[in-house]
Design a protein around this motif. Sequence first.
Motif, PDB file in Angstrom:
ATOM      1  N   LEU A  83      71.335  74.523 -27.986  1.00 31.57           N
ATOM      2  CA  LEU A  83      70.045  75.056 -28.444  1.00 31.57           C
ATOM      3  C   LEU A  83      68.965  73.975 -28.372  1.00 31.57           C
ATOM      4  CD1 LEU A  83      68.869  77.630 -29.906  1.00 31.57           C
ATOM      5  CD2 LEU A  83      69.252  76.394 -32.032  1.00 31.57           C
ATOM      6  N   ILE A  84      69.305  72.772 -28.819  1.00 30.31           N
ATOM      7  CA  ILE A  84      68.325  71.670 -28.801  1.00 30.31           C
ATOM      8  C   ILE A  84      67.957  71.324 -27.354  1.00 30.31           C
ATOM      9  CG2 ILE A  84      68.046  69.205 -29.293  1.00 30.31           C
ATOM     10  CD1 ILE A  84      69.681  69.734 -31.864  1.00 30.31           C
ATOM     11  N   PHE A  85      68.953  71.287 -26.481  1.00 31.37           N
ATOM     12  CA  PHE A  85      68.665  70.991 -25.061  1.00 31.37           C
ATOM     13  C   PHE A  85      67.752  72.065 -24.473  1.00 31.37           C
ATOM     14  CE2 PHE A  85      71.847  67.662 -24.831  1.00 31.37           C
ATOM     15  CZ  PHE A  85      71.342  66.847 -23.827  1.00 31.37           C
ATOM     16  N   ALA A 139      65.648  74.025 -26.030  1.00 29.16           N
ATOM     17  CA  ALA A 139      64.300  73.895 -26.599  1.00 29.16           C
ATOM     18  C   ALA A 139      63.528  72.781 -25.905  1.00 29.16           C
ATOM     19  CB  ALA A 139      64.403  73.610 -28.101  1.00 29.16           C
ATOM     20  N   ASN A 140      64.205  71.659 -25.665  1.00 29.40           N
ATOM     21  CA  ASN A 140      63.534  70.528 -25.006  1.00 29.40           C
ATOM     22  C   ASN A 140      63.180  70.842 -23.567  1.00 29.40           C
ATOM     23  OD1 ASN A 140      63.334  67.700 -26.436  1.00 29.40           O
ATOM     24  ND2 ASN A 140      65.032  68.830 -27.345  1.00 29.40           N
ATOM     25  N   ILE A 141      64.105  71.476 -22.857  1.00 29.51           N
ATOM     26  CA  ILE A 141      63.842  71.791 -21.439  1.00 29.51           C
ATOM     27  C   ILE A 141      62.689  72.786 -21.344  1.00 29.51           C
ATOM     28  CG2 ILE A 141      64.795  72.918 -19.382  1.00 29.51           C
ATOM     29  CD1 ILE A 141      67.541  71.754 -20.260  1.00 29.51           C
ATOM     30  N   LEU A 154      60.245  73.358 -23.490  1.00 32.61           N
ATOM     31  CA  LEU A 154      58.950  72.763 -23.816  1.00 32.61           C
ATOM     32  C   LEU A 154      58.529  71.732 -22.785  1.00 32.61           C
ATOM     33  CD1 LEU A 154      59.419  72.654 -27.620  1.00 32.61           C
ATOM     34  CD2 LEU A 154      57.523  73.712 -26.444  1.00 32.61           C
ATOM     35  N   GLU A 155      59.515  71.089 -22.143  1.00 32.99           N
ATOM     36  CA  GLU A 155      59.149  70.113 -21.114  1.00 32.99           C
ATOM     37  C   GLU A 155      58.539  70.822 -19.912  1.00 32.99           C
ATOM     38  OE1 GLU A 155      60.976  66.391 -18.646  1.00 32.99           O
ATOM     39  OE2 GLU A 155      62.193  68.125 -19.069  1.00 32.99           O
ATOM     40  N   GLY A 158      54.928  72.036 -20.992  1.00 35.58           N
ATOM     41  CA  GLY A 158      53.883  71.045 -21.215  1.00 35.58           C
ATOM     42  C   GLY A 158      54.097  69.777 -20.411  1.00 35.58           C
ATOM     43  N   ARG A 180      57.339  64.981 -26.956  1.00 33.67           N
ATOM     44  CA  ARG A 180      58.256  65.577 -25.965  1.00 33.67           C
ATOM     45  C   ARG A 180      59.013  64.480 -25.223  1.00 33.67           C
ATOM     46  NH1 ARG A 180      53.676  68.987 -23.554  1.00 33.67           N
ATOM     47  NH2 ARG A 180      53.285  70.298 -25.333  1.00 33.67           N
ATOM     48  N   LEU A 218      67.557  62.504 -26.450  1.00 31.16           N
ATOM     49  CA  LEU A 218      68.739  63.298 -26.072  1.00 31.16           C
ATOM     50  C   LEU A 218      69.650  62.474 -25.153  1.00 31.16           C
ATOM     51  CD1 LEU A 218      67.369  66.885 -25.447  1.00 31.16           C
ATOM     52  CD2 LEU A 218      68.659  66.036 -27.389  1.00 31.16           C
TER      53      LEU A 218
END
Lengths: 166, 274
Positions: free
Chosen positions: A23-25, A27-29, A31-32, A35, B211, B218
């Motif tokens: 889930l965290i990965f 979310a990061n992907i 948003l990356e 933005g 970000r 990570l």
Amino acid sequence: MKEGDALRDWRTLSLVVFSLVILIFIANIHLEVRGEVEEVGIFTRFLHSAIISFTFTNAILCMITFALYHKHARLIEQALGTFLATVLGIFVFGLLVDSNYTVEAVSTDAWSQFTMVGVRIFVSLLSIILAFGASFGLLLTLVTGRETPLDPLLELESTSFVDEEE
Amino acid sequence: MVKIQGYTLPRRVVQMEIDEYLVLHFWLPIILLPLGVGLAASNEKSRRNIGLILLLLISFSVISFSEQLNSSIEAWSLHLLISIIGPVAALLFGIWFALFSGPIPVSPLPRSVRPFGFAMMLLSLLWFLWMLFESRPMIEDTANPWWQHLVTSFLTALVVIAGFASAFALIMGDERIKETIILGILSVSSFLILIYLLAEGTNSDDPVYWRSSSWGVLGDLSGMLVGSGSGLLLFIYFVWVAEKRTPAPEEVSPLTESETERVKEILKDNLEVE
């Protein structure tokens, strides 16, 4: 509890942890993609972090083995093994830096690369310890807060068996 | 000038050579800490004393760090450590007060202290949020470059660990619904704060830096998991090899006549009914 039940429970818990990491990965992907983001060299950071963590773990285990050495300890396998693994970690890290797999924002010499990754690991470790302390501290506080009826055995009077025999 | 996690720092701060002062006051204490802890935990008194002396020397070496705390990345990490002492101390004291004032038989504190413990834990949370959104640690208008790394690592770890603790309470516990919900809320709210930072940023930091920091973290956390996990597995393998190589114990020679007599005497004394 049956053995199969414990295995199933731990499998469920592992699945929960794995799902949260995914889930965290995601979310990061997500948003990356949406933005702007700076180039961080995630793969190089992963490699450096893995090798330095491996080296630190072996160095720590080697020192603790020496510190807690006793006559039944097996120094050759444990201390020598962890020492050689530490040396191997340092050697591989040097090779990696020589091969231009270097992290950004610092000079490309081995010491600068090591200090940057070392301090990053130090800060990450601090945050992991804090997260563990906060989560399990709160859990322990809540778990021990439940009122339970007193054990009836505590109210029984003790009997002297010596007197009885006499 | 060089950029670290979105912050521009003087090159002297990041272009490092082997600095003897930093080795003596930062790296050596960190490297020797496990040895000191191991010796201090030993059963032998002499080793324990050496461990305590080593730990004292380590503490003295770090405390006597006299360079400016914005002079190097190591010094910045010490500044970060000092900056978070307040909320961390509030959290630890809060847990201590709330835990030992509950219905437990071990070293109980007065029951009236329990709400105060929870208030301290809440204060710790509010203090952290205030630092996050309003007062980022800084020295002379230069923000601490490790702050974002700490926050994103902490929130990422908290999502996973609090989520695990919540599931653990539900699966392993007996009617622990309240505990499960509270830890679940902690996990979900950490995730929401992380997402908010990635999407909106804070007053002092643009979301692009959050970000970048989160993405880099990570990589670091995954690397730590793989590296330290394989180190531990290797150690387990070494122990297994050591056990396999341990020879079988030698055969014990039979008892001599005098030993047999002595054993018979002891058995007779203890087993005979008068």
